[in-house]
Design a protein around this motif. Structure first.
Motif, PDB file in Angstrom:
ATOM      1  N   GLY A  69      44.689  26.194  50.978  1.00 28.89           N
ATOM      2  CA  GLY A  69      44.020  27.279  50.281  1.00 28.89           C
ATOM      3  C   GLY A  69      44.425  27.382  48.831  1.00 28.89           C
ATOM      4  N   TRP A  70      43.825  28.352  48.181  1.00 27.43           N
ATOM      5  CA  TRP A  70      44.086  28.650  46.781  1.00 27.43           C
ATOM      6  C   TRP A  70      44.475  30.119  46.650  1.00 27.43           C
ATOM      7  CZ3 TRP A  70      44.204  24.874  43.176  1.00 27.43           C
ATOM      8  CH2 TRP A  70      43.599  23.664  43.501  1.00 27.43           C
ATOM      9  N   TYR A  71      45.519  30.319  45.875  1.00 26.90           N
ATOM     10  CA  TYR A  71      45.950  31.660  45.501  1.00 26.90           C
ATOM     11  C   TYR A  71      45.922  31.749  43.986  1.00 26.90           C
ATOM     12  CZ  TYR A  71      47.727  32.508  50.235  1.00 26.90           C
ATOM     13  OH  TYR A  71      47.846  32.702  51.597  1.00 26.90           O
TER      14      TYR A  71
ATOM     15  N   ARG B 141      50.893  37.434  43.755  1.00 26.14           N
ATOM     16  CA  ARG B 141      49.977  36.330  44.026  1.00 26.14           C
ATOM     17  C   ARG B 141      48.997  36.770  45.121  1.00 26.14           C
ATOM     18  NH1 ARG B 141      52.880  30.564  44.400  1.00 26.14           N
ATOM     19  NH2 ARG B 141      53.724  31.467  42.469  1.00 26.14           N
ATOM     20  N   GLU B 142      47.732  36.470  44.934  1.00 29.87           N
ATOM     21  CA  GLU B 142      46.724  36.894  45.895  1.00 29.87           C
ATOM     22  C   GLU B 142      45.906  35.711  46.399  1.00 29.87           C
ATOM     23  OE1 GLU B 142      43.967  39.594  44.028  1.00 29.87           O
ATOM     24  OE2 GLU B 142      43.065  38.027  42.801  1.00 29.87           O
ATOM     25  N   LEU B 143      45.466  35.845  47.640  1.00 29.50           N
ATOM     26  CA  LEU B 143      44.635  34.803  48.236  1.00 29.50           C
ATOM     27  C   LEU B 143      43.260  34.804  47.581  1.00 29.50           C
ATOM     28  CD1 LEU B 143      44.048  32.708  50.530  1.00 29.50           C
ATOM     29  CD2 LEU B 143      43.228  34.667  51.855  1.00 29.50           C
TER      30      LEU B 143
ATOM     31  N   ALA C 199      40.801  30.162  51.665  1.00 25.74           N
ATOM     32  CA  ALA C 199      41.573  29.259  52.517  1.00 25.74           C
ATOM     33  C   ALA C 199      40.654  28.619  53.534  1.00 25.74           C
ATOM     34  CB  ALA C 199      42.701  30.010  53.215  1.00 25.74           C
TER      35      ALA C 199
ATOM     36  N   TYR D 163      37.528  34.037  52.439  1.00 25.01           N
ATOM     37  CA  TYR D 163      37.448  34.289  50.999  1.00 25.01           C
ATOM     38  C   TYR D 163      37.916  35.703  50.689  1.00 25.01           C
ATOM     39  CZ  TYR D 163      34.292  30.240  50.480  1.00 25.01           C
ATOM     40  OH  TYR D 163      33.734  28.989  50.473  1.00 25.01           O
ATOM     41  N   ALA D 164      38.494  35.858  49.514  1.00 25.96           N
ATOM     42  CA  ALA D 164      38.720  37.197  48.987  1.00 25.96           C
ATOM     43  C   ALA D 164      37.368  37.814  48.654  1.00 25.96           C
ATOM     44  CB  ALA D 164      39.581  37.133  47.732  1.00 25.96           C
TER      45      ALA D 164
ATOM     46  N   ASN E 215      47.986  25.862  48.120  1.00 28.98           N
ATOM     47  CA  ASN E 215      48.891  26.227  49.201  1.00 28.98           C
ATOM     48  C   ASN E 215      48.554  25.421  50.448  1.00 28.98           C
ATOM     49  OD1 ASN E 215      49.027  28.106  51.827  1.00 28.98           O
ATOM     50  ND2 ASN E 215      50.733  28.638  50.482  1.00 28.98           N
TER      51      ASN E 215
ATOM     52  N   THR F  39      55.400  26.494  54.633  1.00 24.15           N
ATOM     53  CA  THR F  39      54.429  26.645  53.556  1.00 24.15           C
ATOM     54  C   THR F  39      54.881  25.880  52.324  1.00 24.15           C
ATOM     55  OG1 THR F  39      53.766  28.830  54.356  1.00 24.15           O
ATOM     56  CG2 THR F  39      53.259  28.310  52.077  1.00 24.15           C
TER      57      THR F  39
ATOM     58  N   TRP G 133      53.774  24.913  48.122  1.00 24.94           N
ATOM     59  CA  TRP G 133      53.013  25.372  46.964  1.00 24.94           C
ATOM     60  C   TRP G 133      52.920  24.285  45.912  1.00 24.94           C
ATOM     61  CZ3 TRP G 133      50.531  29.954  46.980  1.00 24.94           C
ATOM     62  CH2 TRP G 133      50.953  30.922  47.869  1.00 24.94           C
TER      63      TRP G 133
END
Length: 117
Positions: free
Chosen positions: A35-37, A45-47, A50, A59-60, A96, A105, A107
């Motif tokens: 995923g991407w944060y 940091r926010e999602l 993913a 998705y956010a 991520n 996990t 990064w």
């Protein structure tokens, strides 16, 4: 060891597009989530999005309809296509990888995305 190498960040005008890529190398279990944060100074940091190795996507709310996440399991690579970019999308974007079996996990180092005229 697992390494994540990101590419594709940069400067773009509002309404423009960018595509981020993240290639994973090393000992990667097949069952994982990539995923991407994103993070801006002073905030957590926010999602962003993913995708599991089975193709389930999350998705956010702030990026739904504008961003698309995808992955190539054969290449252990995840992509983030970002369209209709807004200034509030400006952040450092981090790749991520989470191994489902062990919950370990990893990064990436992050790539800067700046949306500005």
């Amino acid at each position: 060891q697992v390494q994540l190498v990101e590419s594709g960040g940069g400067l773009v005008q509002p309404g423009g597009s960018l595509r981020l890529s993240c290639a994973a190398s090393g000992s990667i279990f097949s069952a994982n989530v990539m995923g991407w944060y994103r993070q801006i100074p002073g905030k957590e940091r926010e999602l962003v999005a993913a995708i599991t190795s089975g193709g389930r996507i999350n998705y956010a709310d702030s990026v739904k309809g504008r961003f698309t996440i995808s992955r190539d399991n054969a290449k252990n690579t995840v992509y983030l296509q970002m369209n209709s970019l807004k200034p509030e999308d400006t952040a450092v974007y981090y790749c991520n990888l989470k191994i489902i079996l062990t919950t370990t996990t990893y990064w990436g180092h992050g790539t800067q995305v700046t949306v500005s005229s």
